[in-house]
Design an enzyme around this catalytic site. Structure first.
Site, PDB file in Angstrom:
ATOM      1  N   CYS A  96      39.516  37.644  43.860  1.00  0.00           N
ATOM      2  CA  CYS A  96      39.307  36.657  42.806  1.00  0.00           C
ATOM      3  C   CYS A  96      40.626  36.013  42.364  1.00  0.00           C
ATOM      4  CB  CYS A  96      38.554  37.256  41.629  1.00  0.00           C
ATOM      5  SG  CYS A  96      39.225  38.780  40.981  1.00  0.00           S
ATOM      6  N   ASN A 135      33.829  40.555  38.753  1.00  0.00           N
ATOM      7  CA  ASN A 135      34.109  41.162  40.048  1.00  0.00           C
ATOM      8  C   ASN A 135      34.547  42.612  39.822  1.00  0.00           C
ATOM      9  OD1 ASN A 135      35.114  41.882  42.572  1.00  0.00           O
ATOM     10  ND2 ASN A 135      36.736  40.354  42.585  1.00  0.00           N
TER      11      ASN A 135
END
Length: 131
Positions: free
Chosen positions: A97, A89
């Site tokens: 996340c 990410n």
């Protein structure tokens, strides 16, 4: 770009959002202070699996968590694959996340370097306290 958040340096790829670095920093500071729960930023998600996982993470509400396995079930894949995508990410926190955890542990967290898990715990505690 590097930003300081909760006493930890976090690396974000500012090219993954449609906002200036100063706007990104402003919104992150508002999140840290408890004044912001969502980000008003357009995120450029990569095509394919990582982008699909990022979209699923973006749907996790502030103050809540999902397990890697739960996301894997919705994406018809394996939990370890979801974990790998979480680690790629480019804009942790903006795409949350940190809200993805293991079934029996926090799991991992790529943001924050050596302090990653401590930062993940701090972010989860912060969100629960500011719901």
């Amino acid at each position: 770009m590097n930003v300081e958040l909760f006493g930890t340096t976090v690396r974000l790829d500012e090219t993954a959002v449609s906002a200036s670095p100063s706007e990104l920093r402003r919104q992150l500071a508002a999140y840290e202070s408890g004044a912001r729960r969502t980000f008003d930023l357009d995120v450029h998600r990569p095509d394919g699996f990582v982008g699909n996982v990022m979209e699923a993470m973006a749907q996790i509400p502030y103050g809540e968590t999902r397990t890697y396995g739960e996301l894997a079930a919705t994406l018809d894949t394996a939990a370890v694959a979801v974990g790998g995508a979480c680690g790629r990410n480019p804009v942790p926190l903006v795409v949350p996340c940190h809200r993805v955890v293991g079934a029996d542990s926090l799991g991992g967290f790529s943001a924050g370097g050596d302090d990653g898990l401590a930062l993940k715990r701090r972010l989860l505690d912060h969100e629960r306290a500011n719901r």
